[in-house]
Design an enzyme around this catalytic site. Sequence first.
Site, short mmCIF file in Angstrom:
data_model
loop_
_atom_site.label_atom_id
_atom_site.label_comp_id
_atom_site.label_asym_id
_atom_site.label_seq_id
_atom_site.Cartn_x
_atom_site.Cartn_y
_atom_site.Cartn_z
N HIS A 1 33.12 35.28 43.28
CA HIS A 1 33.30 36.14 42.12
C HIS A 1 34.37 35.52 41.21
O HIS A 1 35.50 35.27 41.66
CB HIS A 1 33.71 37.53 42.60
CG HIS A 1 33.83 38.55 41.52
ND1 HIS A 1 32.77 39.32 41.09
CD2 HIS A 1 34.90 38.93 40.76
CE1 HIS A 1 33.18 40.13 40.13
NE2 HIS A 1 34.47 39.91 39.91
N ASP B 1 36.48 35.82 37.72
CA ASP B 1 36.89 36.77 36.69
C ASP B 1 37.32 36.05 35.42
O ASP B 1 38.30 35.31 35.41
CB ASP B 1 38.05 37.62 37.21
CG ASP B 1 37.57 38.60 38.27
OD1 ASP B 1 36.63 39.36 37.97
OD2 ASP B 1 38.13 38.60 39.38
N MET C 1 38.68 36.54 31.65
CA MET C 1 39.37 37.53 30.81
C MET C 1 39.86 36.87 29.53
O MET C 1 40.30 35.72 29.56
CB MET C 1 40.56 38.10 31.57
CG MET C 1 40.20 38.68 32.92
SD MET C 1 41.62 39.46 33.68
CE MET C 1 40.92 39.89 35.29
N HIS D 1 32.10 37.21 36.10
CA HIS D 1 32.37 38.55 35.57
C HIS D 1 33.09 38.41 34.23
O HIS D 1 34.27 38.08 34.20
CB HIS D 1 33.22 39.30 36.62
CG HIS D 1 33.60 40.68 36.22
ND1 HIS D 1 34.54 41.40 36.92
CD2 HIS D 1 33.18 41.48 35.20
CE1 HIS D 1 34.69 42.59 36.35
NE2 HIS D 1 33.89 42.66 35.31
N MET E 1 34.92 39.66 31.31
CA MET E 1 35.69 40.77 30.74
C MET E 1 36.19 40.29 29.39
O MET E 1 37.38 40.05 29.18
CB MET E 1 36.86 41.14 31.70
CG MET E 1 36.36 41.87 32.94
SD MET E 1 37.55 41.79 34.29
CE MET E 1 37.12 40.22 35.01
N GLY F 1 41.50 43.77 34.67
CA GLY F 1 42.63 43.05 34.10
C GLY F 1 43.47 42.33 35.15
O GLY F 1 43.97 41.26 34.91
N GLY G 1 44.23 41.67 39.62
CA GLY G 1 43.91 41.85 41.03
C GLY G 1 44.97 42.72 41.69
O GLY G 1 46.02 43.00 41.09
N GLY H 1 37.16 45.87 42.79
CA GLY H 1 38.50 46.42 42.57
C GLY H 1 39.00 47.25 43.74
O GLY H 1 38.37 48.25 44.11
N GLY H 2 40.08 46.79 44.35
CA GLY H 2 40.71 47.57 45.41
C GLY H 2 39.89 47.67 46.69
O GLY H 2 40.05 48.62 47.46
N GLY I 1 39.41 40.55 46.12
CA GLY I 1 40.34 39.46 45.86
C GLY I 1 41.50 39.44 46.82
O GLY I 1 41.56 38.67 47.78
N SER I 2 42.46 40.35 46.60
CA SER I 2 43.71 40.30 47.37
C SER I 2 43.47 40.54 48.85
O SER I 2 44.14 39.94 49.69
CB SER I 2 44.71 41.32 46.80
OG SER I 2 44.10 42.56 46.59
C1 DX5 Z 1 39.80 43.01 38.13
C2 DX5 Z 1 38.83 41.94 38.59
C3 DX5 Z 1 38.59 41.98 40.06
C4 DX5 Z 1 39.82 41.70 40.87
C5 DX5 Z 1 39.68 42.27 42.23
O1 DX5 Z 1 39.89 42.98 36.76
O2 DX5 Z 1 37.58 42.10 37.94
O3 DX5 Z 1 37.54 41.12 40.42
O4 DX5 Z 1 40.11 40.34 40.98
O5 DX5 Z 1 40.86 42.09 42.93
P1 DX5 Z 1 41.30 43.05 44.09
O6 DX5 Z 1 40.22 42.97 45.15
O7 DX5 Z 1 42.59 42.50 44.54
O8 DX5 Z 1 41.39 44.44 43.52
ZN ZN Z 2 35.83 41.03 38.78
#
Ligand code: DX5
Ligand code: ZN
Length: 219
Positions: free
Chosen positions: A32, A34, A36, A65, A67, A145, A147, A174-175, A195-196
């Site tokens: 994935h 991101d 931005m 993705h 954004m 925005g 992680g 997300g989360g 992500g995290s």
């Molecule tokens: C948020 C991103 C997510 C983010 C997820 O804007 O689109 O993909 O990296 O990160 P975690 O899993 O740490 O919420």
């Molecule tokens: Zn994302």
Amino acid sequence: MIKVAPSLLSADFSCLEKEIIKVEAAGCDLLHIDVMDGHFVPNITIGPAVVKSIRRVTRLPLDVHLMIENPEDFVDSFIDAGSDMITVHIETLSALRLKALALRLKLDTKDIKLGISLNPATPLSRIIPVLKSVDFVLIMSVNPGFGGQSFIPAVLPKIKKLRKIFKKDIAVDGGINESTAKKVINAGANILAAGSYIFGARNIKLAIERIRNAGNSAD
Ligand code: DX5
Ligand code: ZN
């Protein structure tokens, strides 16, 4: 089948190749990525040049993705860079523009999967008119925005409602950790971006397995 998509936003960008090899060896299904622009979201990340470099070091499908404002202007660059899946946000374009983009991608026959995403505050009704034009939906479970934010449980009914009317892939972003993965899988999601939780794990393989199997565990 649950697919796990590590979000590179939480990777160490000074050694991206190593990070990618790590999650690939740990058995993830997609990467994935991101993107931005500092306009649609208050952060700036990566562009097509980085996606092109990532494409050279992995065979994993690249789930990009976007954004960004005016996503149509950049879709071709990301496809040329080697993306397999492209997600745009319904907050950035009208249903009409989304349909035109979907048609254009189909005519190009590059076998790109198109996804539509919506922010936690955006109602499901906004994407209903475009569901026939997309291959998957990406439900945001944090405000995009950054992680490392906490999962917003108010999106769970949205996933459940969508699952009743949409037979294709539902991704959540997300989360995501072991416990929120269980909730979204039970609500009907089948692709989980994280992500995290993954990049911060001591044992990345275990973290990926925990997400993948979260729906099977008892309460
Ligand atoms: C948020 C991103 C997510 C983010 C997820 O804007 O689109 O993909 O990296 O990160 P975690 O899993 O740490 O919420
Ligand atoms: Zn994302």
